[in-house]
Scaffold this motif. Sequence first.
Motif, PDB file in Angstrom:
ATOM      1  N   ASP A 189       0.849  -1.269   0.085  1.00 55.01           N
ATOM      2  CA  ASP A 189       0.199   0.078  -0.101  1.00 55.01           C
ATOM      3  C   ASP A 189       0.810   1.188  -0.022  1.00 55.01           C
ATOM      4  O   ASP A 189       0.658   2.356  -0.584  1.00 55.01           O
ATOM      5  N   MET A 190       1.967   1.220   0.722  1.00 55.06           N
ATOM      6  CA  MET A 190       2.637   2.495   0.674  1.00 55.06           C
ATOM      7  C   MET A 190       3.582   2.772  -0.438  1.00 55.06           C
ATOM      8  O   MET A 190       3.773   3.931  -0.826  1.00 55.06           O
ATOM      9  N   THR A 191       4.167   1.647  -1.097  1.00 51.73           N
ATOM     10  CA  THR A 191       4.822   1.715  -2.320  1.00 51.73           C
ATOM     11  C   THR A 191       3.872   2.245  -3.431  1.00 51.73           C
ATOM     12  O   THR A 191       4.479   2.630  -4.473  1.00 51.73           O
ATOM     13  N   THR A 192       2.546   1.929  -3.408  1.00 50.70           N
ATOM     14  CA  THR A 192       1.733   2.379  -4.344  1.00 50.70           C
ATOM     15  C   THR A 192       0.629   3.383  -4.156  1.00 50.70           C
ATOM     16  O   THR A 192       0.041   3.630  -5.155  1.00 50.70           O
ATOM     17  N   GLN A 193       1.017   4.177  -3.073  1.00 55.56           N
ATOM     18  CA  GLN A 193       0.541   5.513  -3.326  1.00 55.56           C
ATOM     19  C   GLN A 193       0.794   6.440  -4.089  1.00 55.56           C
ATOM     20  O   GLN A 193       1.886   6.710  -4.576  1.00 55.56           O
TER      21      GLN A 193
END
Length: 522
Positions: free
Chosen positions: A344-348
């Motif tokens: 989730d963090m890397t695809t923000q």
Amino acid sequence: MIANVASRRVLLGKTPRARAWALAATGRAIHVDAPPIVPTLTSSYAHGTSSSSLLDVTVGDALDRAADRWPDREAAVFVRDGVRKTFAQFHRDVERAAAGLLCLGLRRGERLGMWGPNTYEWLLFQFATAKAGIITVSVNPAYQAEEAEFALRKVGCKAVVCPEAFKTQKYCDMLRLICPEIPACPPGDIRSARLPDLRSVIVLDSRQPGMFHLDDVMQAGDNRFLRRLHEIGKKLLCDDPVNILFTSGTTGRPKGATLTHHNVVNNAFFVGKRVGFDWRPATRVCLPVPLYHCFGSVGGGICMAVHGLSLVFPSPEYSGKDNLAAMQSEKCTFVYGTPTMYVDMTTQPDVRRFDLSSVVGGIIAGSPCPPELVQSVMSVMGIKEVTGHRPPGCVRLLPRRRSHQGSHHQRRRKRLPGRNRAVPAHAPQSQRSAGGGRGGRPHERGDLRLHQSEGRTAVNRGRRQDFLQRKDFSLQDSALRGVRRQLSAHRHRKGPETGTASAGRGAAGTREGQVSVFHVKT
């Protein structure tokens, strides 16, 4: 280190028998206090050779040392709630809360349930209960009334700490649904048919009929109870229970596991040594993982006390954007998360707008992490070191076996139920939780563990069990059966069954089918 020296001394002996004993003992990674002709264990207490000794301290001792060593360093920051506490301030709050719990009538060995999201009070009561000898029961904040009733009744909680509500979770309403007697009872004297052990409910953010408010607890502990608290601290043992965690309930009702001070302190100690918390200056960890999981409470909370970390909680619940903002504003140097959190963090969409240059390392745990995700974390977030579990596959079902064996890692001990002493070797004992009692509650799994004289352990399953190593979501029974059939066919192609890896006590090497730990550094 002592074991290594002892082995070298025997190895240099003149007799072939002495040299043979040394080689045998070294090969088994077992140290006993005297060199017998044939290495045997007379007690089910043994430890492996290591250059780092295990810590025989309680959680309270660890916090006391941290407060003395780093009084002005930030211990915890709750960004959304605007809470900042130094180690000295946190230590003072913990002692007040612990004394207040004693004033409410809780005693050493009794259980207190923590039910709610990541807040300062969760961390506060984690250490307050540990200092008072009370066992924290980590209750999933997503539990509904039926699940909460099962967990609280199973372990016999005498007190529950919770907010009135969080988002759609109405904690006080659910407690009144389970125990309709609460509004008519005076605070501290709840009498409920469905939760017969419950006496007190402590609400964090509002006043409710029949329940205490947090302020009542913090103001109740006067000097008399502080003195009692310090007396209890002198009597606590590192082998006393400190925390009860529940399994996810994927394949049935949630099952409880009891951890001791020795468990959690040494888990935190060696996790910190593995990733360099013992030599990195002023580490600040972004902690989005839930405190009711071991990852948050031990890898976060206990590591804070053992290694002097500063914990940064971006929000009470998980939020990828809040995590990135907290890492930037608080200059975090480490970040924790499960694989799905990192995805989730890397695809923000605006991840590259955040300045994450202060972040040098991260831990990916909770489930195995695919190599592609590690590469994404390092390239997108700029993290230079990543530690986690390497998966043999996306989902792994550990094979059912009638027994399995594992060599000693560091220290393994077995005690008689209800007694604080080791049992003899070769004496099978049902695996009870520390401080169990009352007919094996909590919780008797029904398995038998047999310590053998050469230092190995055999576990005979008392019932058929399925162990699921999953990603972050449950699988339905039909999916489990499909995975089991596929793995069974794979084992028949590859040969005999492979062994299973127990968390925290794995063997020295990793065999086919086991999850191993990786550490990637650029």
